[in-house]
Enzyme design. Structure first.
Site, mmCIF file in Angstrom:
data_model
loop_
_atom_site.group_PDB
_atom_site.id
_atom_site.type_symbol
_atom_site.label_atom_id
_atom_site.label_comp_id
_atom_site.label_asym_id
_atom_site.label_seq_id
_atom_site.Cartn_x
_atom_site.Cartn_y
_atom_site.Cartn_z
ATOM 1 C CG HIS A 44 79.067 67.632 110.840
ATOM 2 N ND1 HIS A 44 80.700 66.993 110.655
ATOM 3 C CD2 HIS A 44 78.994 68.199 111.768
ATOM 4 C CE1 HIS A 44 81.646 68.013 111.483
ATOM 5 N NE2 HIS A 44 80.601 69.155 111.438
ATOM 6 C CB CYS A 57 81.864 71.663 109.216
ATOM 7 S SG CYS A 57 81.525 72.365 110.715
#
Length: 485
Positions: A425, A325
Site C-alpha cells: 500500500h 493488496c
C-alpha cells in the site's frame, strides 16, 4: 491535566478531519504537546499504528500533524463496513468481531465507550492538549441514545467545542442554527464558536449571518476558511471519484468494498485517473484493481457483473493490469479463504502466478522493500501492509527488506505478463517509482517522458495549516482553553 478541544460538524464531510489536522499542526507549532483523538471512526481507509494495530487514515494524518507516532489510542474504535449492514469492529487496533449495526448499538457500544473514555482520560493526563474529532452530525435524533463519538465525548472531556460547516454545499447558516437548536443546553454552552469551511468569494458578505448567530447564541464566528486545493486525503465516507483522463488512460475499478483508495492520489495528480463502474468502460492503458475489505466477495462481484471477462479481454489487447493488496489476490490463480468470506477455495482471475491463503492474524506493518519488476528493478520503496492473506509466487514483485524497522527478507507480490500485483500500500507515494511506472507506459505509447512533481504529506500539512491559521481566530481559541500563544 491537559485541555481538550473538540471539532463537531453540522454534517458528514463538513471538513472536521482536515480542520483537526490543521489545528494539530498549529498548536504543535506553538510548542504545545498535542495529540488527536476520535473515539469511533467508520472508514475503509486505514493505516498501521506504531503498536502494529490498525487506525483510520484520518487519525494517522492527524498524528503526523501533531508530530507524534500514530497510535491506536488516537482512534480506539474503527468500524470497517463489510456490506449487508455489518461492520468489522477494530478495537485498539485489533479486530474483535463482525456485527450488525443493530447488534453493535444495543450490545457493544456502552461497554466500549467506557474503555474509550479511559483512553481519553489518559491522553489528557499526559499531554497539554487533546484535539478531538466528532463524527457526522452530533444531533442525529434517531442516534441520540447510541452516539459515542460526539457530545458525550465533549462533556466527558470537559472540552471546548467548535462547530464547523461546509459553506460550499450551501445552507450553512440553517445547518448551524438547526444543530444549535437540537443540542442540549449543556452541550450548547460548551460550543465556543463557529467555522465556515471551503468558502469561495468575499467573506464580508457573510457578516449579516455572523451577526445573527452572535445575537442568537452569544457565540462568535471564529473563522472562514477559503476553499483550498490540497493533496491531503478527505473524509472517505463522502469521497468523490473523479473521472480525469490524462495522456495515459488509467482506470481504477470501483469495487463494492474498495479500501485504501488513497493509494492512487499520486496517479491522480501526476496524470489523472478514471474510476469505472461498468464493465463496458474497461479499455484503459492501465487497469488497476484496488484493495478490498472483502476480497473474495468483490472477486465474485467482478465475475458476476462481467468485469473479469472485460479485464481479461483488455489485457489480451494490451492493457497493463495492476492489483494492490486485495486486487493482487484477485489477479492470482487461487484464493483459499476460510477467514473473511469463509467461501473456501475460489479461482482467481489468473493473470498473475500467485496463490493466496488467508490466515487468522492480520498483518499490519510499515515496510521497506526493493522492487524486482524489471522497469524499476532495484528501486527502494517505503509502504505499509494491512492484510490477512499470504501469497506465494515464483515471480515476486518485490522483496521486503524491513518490517517496522527490523531487517527482513521476504518476497511479496507477483509479476505476470504485462501485469503485477503487490501488497505494498502506498507504493505510488514513492514518486521515483511512480515516475518510472508512468514513463514505462508512456514510452510504449510513444509519449515523451515526464517528471512527477515531488510533494510530501508533511509539506501539505504545513501549507494547509498556514491557510487555516491565517483565517482563524487562534488567539480566541487559546483564550477559551486557558492557554497562551
Amino acid at each position: 491535566m491537559g485541555k481538550a478541544l473538540m471539532v463537531l460538524g453540522t454534517s458528514s464531510g463538513a471538513g472536521k478531519s482536515l480542520l483537526v489536522t490543521a489545528l494539530c499542526r498549529i498548536f504543535s507549532n506553538l510548542g504545545y504537546d498535542v495529540v488527536p483523538f476520535k473515539s469511533q471512526n467508520m472508514s475503509l481507509n486505514s493505516a498501521p499504528s506504531i503498536e502494529g494495530g490498525e487506525i483510520s487514515r484520518a487519525q494517522y494524518l492527524q498524528a503526523i500533524a501533531c508530530r507524534k507516532k500514530p497510535s491506536v489510542r488516537f482512534n480506539p474504535i474503527l468500524l470497517k463496513p463489510e456490506g449487508n449492514m455489518r461492520s468489522q469492529v477494530v478495537f485498539m487496533g485489533k479486530p474483535i468481531g463482525s456485527v450488525s449495526a443493530r447488534e453493535y448499538m444495543l450490545s457493544r457500544k456502552e461497554e466500549l465507550f467506557r474503555k474509550v473514555m479511559a483512553v481519553l482520560d489518559e491522553l489528557k493526563e499526559n499531554h497539554d492538549l487533546v484535539i478531538i474529532e466528532g463524527a457526522g452530525s452530533p444531533v442525529e435524533i434517531n442516534l441520540w441514545d447510541y452516539d459515542i463519538a460526539n457530545t458525550r465525548v465533549m462533556l466527558h472531556a470537559k472540552a471546548k467545542g467548535i462547530l464547523v460547516t461546509d459553506i460550499d454545499r450551501g445552507g450553512s447558516f440553517a445547518s448551524i442554527v438547526g444543530t444549535m437548536e437540537l443540542l442540549k443546553p449543556e452541550e450548547r454552552d460548551a460550543i465556543i464558536g463557529f467555522v465556515f469551511n471551503k468558502f469561495r468569494g468575499d467573506a464580508s458578505l457573510l457578516r449579516p449571518g455572523f451577526d445573527y448567530l452572535g445575537k442568537r447564541y452569544g457565540k462568535p464566528t471564529l473563522g472562514v476558511i477559503p476553499y483550498v486545493e490540497h493533496r491531503l486525503p478527505e473524509e472517505d465516507s463522502l469521497a468523490e471519484f473523479p473521472k480525469v483522463n490524462g495522456e495515459l488512460h488509467i482506470q481504477i475499478i470501483k469495487l463494492p468494498h474498495i479500501s485504501n483508495f488513497t493509494d492512487f492520489e499520486p496517479l491522480h495528480w501526476a496524470n489523472g485517473v478514471d474510476y469505472v463502474t461498468r464493465p463496458e468502460e474497461i479499455k484503459g492503458d492501465v487497469i488497476i484493481i484496488p484493495g478490498s475489505k472483502n476480497t473474495v466477495e468483490d472477486l465474485l462481484w467482478l465475475r458476476r457483473e462481467g468485469f473479469e471477462d472485460a479485464i481479461i479481454e483488455a489485457h489480451r489487447e494490451g492493457s497493463f493490469v495492476v492489483g494492490i493488496c486485495g486486487g493482487f489476490q484477485m489477479l492470482g490463480e487461487k484464493i483459499v479463504d476460510t477467514i473473511e468470506s469463509k467461501r473456501g477455495t475460489v479461482e482467481g482471475i489468473g493473470l498473475l502466478p500467485a496463490k493466496t491463503v488467508f490466515e487468522k492474524t492480520k498483518r499490519t506493518n510499515h515496510l521497506s522493500a526493493e522492487v524486482l519488476w524489471e522497469p524499476a528493478k532495484g528501486m527502494a520503496v517505503e509502504s505499509y501492509e494491512i492484510r490477512f492473506g499470504r501469497s506465494a509466487s515464483k515471480r515476486p514483485f518485490s522483496v521486503i527488506k524491513a518490517i517496522n524497522g527490523v531487517r527482513a527478507f521476504e518476497p511479496e507480490g507477483a509479476i505476470g505478463e504485462r501485469a503485477f500485483g503487490t501488497y505494498l500500500h502506498g507504493i505510488f507515494h514513492n514518486f521515483a517509482f511512480t515516475e518510472r511506472f508512468l514513463n514505462f507506459l508512456r514510452a510504449e505509447k510513444g509519449l515523451e517522458p515526464i517528471s512527477v512533481e515531488r510533494w510530501s504529506i508533511e509539506g501539505e500539512i504545513e501549507r494547509f495549516a498556514r491557510v487555516v491559521e491565517e483565517n482563524l481566530d487562534v488567539e480566541r481559541i487559546l483564550g477559551e482553553l486557558g492557554l497562551q500563544k
